[in-house]
Design a protein around this motif. Structure first.
Motif, PDB file in Angstrom:
ATOM      1  N   VAL A 130      98.360  75.360  61.266  1.00 48.81           N
ATOM      2  CA  VAL A 130      99.265  76.501  61.441  1.00 48.81           C
ATOM      3  C   VAL A 130      99.021  77.082  62.834  1.00 48.81           C
ATOM      4  CG1 VAL A 130      99.970  78.740  60.569  1.00 48.81           C
ATOM      5  CG2 VAL A 130      99.207  76.969  58.964  1.00 48.81           C
ATOM      6  N   ARG A 131     100.004  76.928  63.737  1.00 49.28           N
ATOM      7  CA  ARG A 131      99.890  77.438  65.111  1.00 49.28           C
ATOM      8  C   ARG A 131     100.665  78.765  65.202  1.00 49.28           C
ATOM      9  NH1 ARG A 131      98.097  73.390  68.625  1.00 49.28           N
ATOM     10  NH2 ARG A 131      98.175  71.281  67.739  1.00 49.28           N
ATOM     11  N   ILE A 132      99.950  79.840  65.387  1.00 53.67           N
ATOM     12  CA  ILE A 132     100.558  81.168  65.413  1.00 53.67           C
ATOM     13  C   ILE A 132     101.156  81.444  66.791  1.00 53.67           C
ATOM     14  CG2 ILE A 132     100.119  83.635  65.119  1.00 53.67           C
ATOM     15  CD1 ILE A 132      97.827  82.919  63.285  1.00 53.67           C
ATOM     16  N   ASP A 133     102.364  82.018  66.786  1.00 51.52           N
ATOM     17  CA  ASP A 133     103.008  82.468  68.023  1.00 51.52           C
ATOM     18  C   ASP A 133     102.559  83.910  68.290  1.00 51.52           C
ATOM     19  OD1 ASP A 133     104.606  83.262  70.105  1.00 51.52           O
ATOM     20  OD2 ASP A 133     106.425  82.337  69.313  1.00 51.52           O
ATOM     21  N   PRO A 134     101.710  84.133  69.285  1.00 47.65           N
ATOM     22  CA  PRO A 134     101.173  85.494  69.488  1.00 47.65           C
ATOM     23  C   PRO A 134     102.249  86.508  69.860  1.00 47.65           C
ATOM     24  CG  PRO A 134     100.579  84.032  71.301  1.00 47.65           C
ATOM     25  CD  PRO A 134     101.185  83.170  70.261  1.00 47.65           C
ATOM     26  N   GLN A 135     103.320  86.064  70.522  1.00 43.73           N
ATOM     27  CA  GLN A 135     104.377  87.007  70.906  1.00 43.73           C
ATOM     28  C   GLN A 135     105.110  87.537  69.682  1.00 43.73           C
ATOM     29  OE1 GLN A 135     106.844  85.004  73.782  1.00 43.73           O
ATOM     30  NE2 GLN A 135     105.260  85.037  75.393  1.00 43.73           N
ATOM     31  N   ARG A 136     105.455  86.657  68.739  1.00 44.04           N
ATOM     32  CA  ARG A 136     106.110  87.105  67.510  1.00 44.04           C
ATOM     33  C   ARG A 136     105.184  88.033  66.728  1.00 44.04           C
ATOM     34  NH1 ARG A 136     108.833  81.573  65.041  1.00 44.04           N
ATOM     35  NH2 ARG A 136     110.013  80.963  66.901  1.00 44.04           N
ATOM     36  N   LEU A 137     103.903  87.642  66.648  1.00 47.90           N
ATOM     37  CA  LEU A 137     102.940  88.453  65.899  1.00 47.90           C
ATOM     38  C   LEU A 137     102.820  89.848  66.525  1.00 47.90           C
ATOM     39  CD1 LEU A 137     101.160  87.758  63.431  1.00 47.90           C
ATOM     40  CD2 LEU A 137      99.259  87.501  65.003  1.00 47.90           C
ATOM     41  N   ALA A 179      96.278  84.213  58.308  1.00 51.73           N
ATOM     42  CA  ALA A 179      95.170  83.535  57.628  1.00 51.73           C
ATOM     43  C   ALA A 179      94.908  84.154  56.260  1.00 51.73           C
ATOM     44  CB  ALA A 179      93.920  83.583  58.491  1.00 51.73           C
ATOM     45  N   ASP A 180      94.952  85.487  56.173  1.00 53.74           N
ATOM     46  CA  ASP A 180      94.742  86.147  54.889  1.00 53.74           C
ATOM     47  C   ASP A 180      95.838  85.790  53.891  1.00 53.74           C
ATOM     48  OD1 ASP A 180      92.494  87.295  55.921  1.00 53.74           O
ATOM     49  OD2 ASP A 180      93.457  89.198  56.426  1.00 53.74           O
ATOM     50  N   ALA A 181      97.080  85.725  54.362  1.00 54.15           N
ATOM     51  CA  ALA A 181      98.185  85.394  53.462  1.00 54.15           C
ATOM     52  C   ALA A 181      98.059  83.981  52.925  1.00 54.15           C
ATOM     53  CB  ALA A 181      99.518  85.569  54.199  1.00 54.15           C
ATOM     54  N   VAL A 182      97.698  83.042  53.790  1.00 53.08           N
ATOM     55  CA  VAL A 182      97.522  81.655  53.337  1.00 53.08           C
ATOM     56  C   VAL A 182      96.353  81.566  52.368  1.00 53.08           C
ATOM     57  CG1 VAL A 182      96.992  79.303  54.076  1.00 53.08           C
ATOM     58  CG2 VAL A 182      98.546  80.697  55.434  1.00 53.08           C
ATOM     59  N   GLY A 183      95.263  82.259  52.661  1.00 51.41           N
ATOM     60  CA  GLY A 183      94.107  82.218  51.778  1.00 51.41           C
ATOM     61  C   GLY A 183      94.405  82.767  50.399  1.00 51.41           C
ATOM     62  N   ARG A 184      95.200  83.848  50.321  1.00 55.55           N
ATOM     63  CA  ARG A 184      95.542  84.417  49.012  1.00 55.55           C
ATOM     64  C   ARG A 184      96.447  83.483  48.212  1.00 55.55           C
ATOM     65  NH1 ARG A 184      96.313  89.078  52.225  1.00 55.55           N
ATOM     66  NH2 ARG A 184      98.571  88.692  52.154  1.00 55.55           N
ATOM     67  N   ILE A 240     105.166  81.060  52.572  1.00 52.73           N
ATOM     68  CA  ILE A 240     104.182  82.065  52.137  1.00 52.73           C
ATOM     69  C   ILE A 240     104.537  83.410  52.786  1.00 52.73           C
ATOM     70  CG2 ILE A 240     101.763  82.761  52.268  1.00 52.73           C
ATOM     71  CD1 ILE A 240     101.007  79.830  52.188  1.00 52.73           C
ATOM     72  N   PRO A 241     104.700  84.483  52.011  1.00 56.57           N
ATOM     73  CA  PRO A 241     105.011  85.801  52.591  1.00 56.57           C
ATOM     74  C   PRO A 241     103.781  86.405  53.260  1.00 56.57           C
ATOM     75  CG  PRO A 241     104.806  85.966  50.211  1.00 56.57           C
ATOM     76  CD  PRO A 241     104.711  84.509  50.533  1.00 56.57           C
ATOM     77  N   ILE A 282     108.633  88.822  55.888  1.00 59.34           N
ATOM     78  CA  ILE A 282     108.155  87.994  57.002  1.00 59.34           C
ATOM     79  C   ILE A 282     107.289  86.879  56.414  1.00 59.34           C
ATOM     80  CG2 ILE A 282     106.932  87.944  59.189  1.00 59.34           C
ATOM     81  CD1 ILE A 282     109.482  89.611  59.192  1.00 59.34           C
ATOM     82  N   ARG A 283     107.691  85.630  56.678  1.00 63.87           N
ATOM     83  CA  ARG A 283     106.966  84.478  56.138  1.00 63.87           C
ATOM     84  C   ARG A 283     106.170  83.783  57.251  1.00 63.87           C
ATOM     85  NH1 ARG A 283     111.668  85.032  53.352  1.00 63.87           N
ATOM     86  NH2 ARG A 283     111.527  84.858  51.068  1.00 63.87           N
ATOM     87  N   VAL A 284     105.288  82.873  56.817  1.00 56.80           N
ATOM     88  CA  VAL A 284     104.458  82.145  57.781  1.00 56.80           C
ATOM     89  C   VAL A 284     105.321  81.367  58.755  1.00 56.80           C
ATOM     90  CG1 VAL A 284     102.754  80.294  58.028  1.00 56.80           C
ATOM     91  CG2 VAL A 284     102.470  81.997  56.229  1.00 56.80           C
ATOM     92  N   GLY A 285     106.402  80.761  58.254  1.00 59.27           N
ATOM     93  CA  GLY A 285     107.278  79.984  59.117  1.00 59.27           C
ATOM     94  C   GLY A 285     107.955  80.813  60.193  1.00 59.27           C
ATOM     95  N   ASP A 286     108.049  82.130  60.011  1.00 59.42           N
ATOM     96  CA  ASP A 286     108.650  82.994  61.024  1.00 59.42           C
ATOM     97  C   ASP A 286     107.679  83.304  62.156  1.00 59.42           C
ATOM     98  OD1 ASP A 286     110.925  83.106  59.433  1.00 59.42           O
ATOM     99  OD2 ASP A 286     110.142  84.841  58.312  1.00 59.42           O
ATOM    100  N   LEU A 287     106.385  83.142  61.880  1.00 61.54           N
ATOM    101  CA  LEU A 287     105.370  83.525  62.866  1.00 61.54           C
ATOM    102  C   LEU A 287     104.622  82.340  63.464  1.00 61.54           C
ATOM    103  CD1 LEU A 287     103.812  86.484  60.849  1.00 61.54           C
ATOM    104  CD2 LEU A 287     105.534  86.630  62.665  1.00 61.54           C
ATOM    105  N   ALA A 288     104.739  81.166  62.868  1.00 53.87           N
ATOM    106  CA  ALA A 288     103.930  80.035  63.320  1.00 53.87           C
ATOM    107  C   ALA A 288     104.657  78.736  63.039  1.00 53.87           C
ATOM    108  CB  ALA A 288     102.565  80.042  62.615  1.00 53.87           C
ATOM    109  N   THR A 289     104.219  77.682  63.722  1.00 53.25           N
ATOM    110  CA  THR A 289     104.693  76.326  63.432  1.00 53.25           C
ATOM    111  C   THR A 289     103.679  75.672  62.503  1.00 53.25           C
ATOM    112  OG1 THR A 289     103.572  75.464  65.386  1.00 53.25           O
ATOM    113  CG2 THR A 289     105.874  76.137  65.639  1.00 53.25           C
ATOM    114  N   VAL A 290     104.160  74.991  61.482  1.00 48.96           N
ATOM    115  CA  VAL A 290     103.312  74.355  60.477  1.00 48.96           C
ATOM    116  C   VAL A 290     103.530  72.850  60.557  1.00 48.96           C
ATOM    117  CG1 VAL A 290     102.709  74.220  58.038  1.00 48.96           C
ATOM    118  CG2 VAL A 290     103.512  76.393  59.008  1.00 48.96           C
ATOM    119  N   GLU A 291     102.452  72.111  60.740  1.00 50.89           N
ATOM    120  CA  GLU A 291     102.544  70.656  60.849  1.00 50.89           C
ATOM    121  C   GLU A 291     101.288  70.024  60.262  1.00 50.89           C
ATOM    122  OE1 GLU A 291     102.853  69.736  64.947  1.00 50.89           O
ATOM    123  OE2 GLU A 291     100.979  70.715  65.500  1.00 50.89           O
TER     124      GLU A 291
END
Length: 589
Positions: A186-193, A204-209, A243-244, A254-263
């Motif tokens: 999961v590569r987070i886009d810091p600008q969107r964040l 990371a917390d959302a994915v862990g939960r 994941i919300p 706001i979901r993970v896909g909105d903030l990061a690229t998943v591969e």
């Protein structure tokens, strides 16, 4: 009873047939390996403590584990090596320990007791007690397609081959070297964040939960007790993207896909790298059980490799880089050649010294004793490997000693006019005790090798055992089958003329006269003769103290190993770079 046996030719023929059948059956059923199996008395405990200095690893990890392991009274030596982030504790058992499985089981229990005493950041310890045996086969998987290597595909094919080899009957262990662990990146886009005002660890917390590893609860009634698990486990990239993470004031999720690229990607940096001919690949290593024939196990593995190669992608190259069966087959071929050469030399020497009939009878003792030895090896469970084969080669000359003495005695009695049965019985009654003494003294000479404790005895003990079995077989066969054949065959010359080298052997009168003079001189000067006789063994004892000692003699083989040790803080990329430089230098040679 012995007279009835020697008189009855059918019993004699049945004994020969029984030895042939039992020996050939043992040859086809005995396990075949390259090296004897030595009990592994060395255990290694690996414990990772990420981020800790060597001092903290020593104090918080290595010392508690060592203290628990010292409760084992069977330990000969225990030592530890503490590096940055890693503890390695090595346990060596005493040589007299033969049931290592029970000791290692107890050691695992003590290791489990030590786990609560380790710091919170330490990972679970790994106990290895199976690293003392060589692999039977190693198969390399490399990328042969266009473009960059796809480690994910290569890793999946390696796991598939591992599963297939493990399913082969007789496979004891299969391991992967250079395995690349896949992960969801999961590569987070810091600008969107930053635009949404979320902290860096929100994703990371959302994915862990969302990645539930345990049951959420239980549902019970009068009839059942069921565990309840949260649905929607992380089984795909799309599931991770959905994941919300948070909800905006306007109610937008706001979901993970909105903030990061998943591969999907392989672990970076990798934990280990395997290079095959300078290219990164994965090696699948398999080890056979020690009670099987390596050639038959290899045939089943070949069938698996052929089917796997046909089903694998064209981009995957499958190559066998190490095969122990080739060395085993060569060693058995050398044994057959040595037996044939020994048989020919024995027949040639006996033809000159005893004559044709006696030479053929004595030479028959060689294959019969070898078949007897194989039968006993099959009964006691001694496999065919380089040590037992060496023992058979060593015993080739000893196998016929008893037969030579027995045949020579029967031949002289037959030519003196004694009847066949009487010559056999008189020779056996006269020789059984002297031959028993000479056989027992030779057996006792090899007994220390067979009784040697520890790994050294387990490795070279096969030499002594095969020689001892050959000596017992030589004694029994010379007093039964060889004596029975000698009484029937010897003393029958054409037209009653037994003169000549063919029937009587070489008659060197001058050599005999010279030997008689030397013998009369030795009997006339007993003290001088005794001093000369003792001089040779005493010189041997003195020379033995001047010689160097080593466990294995130097041997030439079409392989060698290079072990490179870098600084503990060296990265795996630097290690790979140094390794490639070494490969380039070797290829330049």
């Amino acid at each position: 009873m012995l007279g009835d046996y020697l008189r009855n030719g059918r019993f004699l023929a049945l004994s020969i047939a029984l030895l042939i059948v039992a020996g050939l059956a043992a040859l086809t059923t005995l396990p075949r390996t390259e090296d004897p199996r030595v009990l592994n008395r060395l255990g290694i405990i690996l414990t990772a403590y990420p981020g800790a200095t060597p001092e903290r690893v020593e104090a918080l990890v290595s010392d508690p584990i060592e203290n628990e392991m010292r409760r084992l009274p069977e330990i000969r030596n225990i030592s530890s090596t503490s590096r940055a982030g890693l503890s390695m504790v090595m346990i060596e058992l005493k040589d007299e320990i033969t049931d290592t499985a029970a000791i290692w089981s107890k050691a695992r229990d003590y290791l489990a007791d030590a786990q609560p005493k380790l710091p919170a950041g330490a990972l679970e310890s790994e106990f290895h007690d199976d690293r003392g045996y060589a692999f039977t086969l190693q198969v390399a998987l490399t990328w042969s397609g266009p473009g960059e290597i796809d480690l994910g595909i290569l890793n999946r094919y390696a796991r598939e081959l591992e599963a297939r080899l493990r399913a082969v009957p007789g496979t004891e262990l299969v391991r992967l070297y250079g395995e690349q662990h896949e992960e969801i990146l999961v590569r987070i886009d810091p600008q969107r964040l930053s635009a949404l005002g979320l902290p860096a660890d929100a994703v990371a917390d959302a994915v862990g939960r969302s990645d539930a590893k345990v049951a959420a609860g239980q549902l019970r009634n009068r009839f059942n007790s069921l565990q309840v698990e949260v649905s929607g486990e992380l089984d795909s990239l799309e599931r991770v993207r959905e994941i919300p993470v948070s909800v905006t004031p306007s109610g937008e999720t706001i979901r993970v896909g909105d903030l990061a690229t998943v591969e999907r990607a392989v672990q970076d940096p990798p934990s280990e790298i395997t290079l095959v001919d300078g290219r990164q690949g994965i090696v699948v290593a398999a080890r056979m059980l020690n009670n099987l024939r390596i050639d038959r196990w290899r045939e089943r593995v070949d069938e698996v490799l052929i089917r796997f190669d046909q089903a694998a992608s064209a981009n995957i190259a499958v190559d066998v880089i190490f095969d122990q069966s080739g060395y085993t087959e060569k060693r058995l071929g050398d044994l057959a050649l040595n037996v044939a050469i020994g048989f020919g030399l024995i027949v040639g020497v006996l033809l000159v010294t005893l004559g044709l009939s006696a030479a053929l009878v004595v030479a028959l003792a060689l294959p019969l004793t070898a078949l007897f030895t194989l039968t006993v090896m099959n009964y006691v469970g001694l496999p065919i490997h380089q040590m037992s084969v060496t023992g058979l080669v060593v015993a080739l000359g000893i196998m016929v000693d008893n037969a030579i003495v027995m045949v020579d005695s029967i031949q002289r009695k037959r030519r003196a006019g004694v009847r066949a049965l009487a010559s056999m019985l008189e020779s056996i009654r006269h020789l059984w005790l002297p031959l028993l003494g000479s056989t027992l003294t030779t057996i006792l000479a090899f007994a220390p090798i067979a009784l040697m404790p520890g790994p050294a005895g387990e490795f070279v003990g096969g030499i002594a055992l095969s020689v001892m079995f050959s000596l017992v077989g030589s004694y029994l066969i010379s007093h039964t089958i060889i004596a029975g054949l000698g009484g029937r065959v010897l003393g029958r010359c054409p037209e009653g003329d037994c003169s000549g080298m063919v029937w009587q052997g070489l008659q060197a009168k001058r050599l005999g006269e010279w030997f008689s003079r030397r013998l009369r001189w030795a009997l006339a000067h007993p003290r001088t003769s005794l001093a000369l006789v003792l001089a040779l063994p005493l010189a041997g004892y003195w020379a033995a103290g001047q010689m160097t000692e080593q466990f294995f003699p130097p041997a030439d083989r079409d392989m060698f190993g290079i072990e490179v040790r870098l600084a503990p803080q060296s990265s795996i990329d630097n290690t790979a770079r140094v390794t490639r430089e070494i490969i380039d230098r070797l290829e330049a040679e």
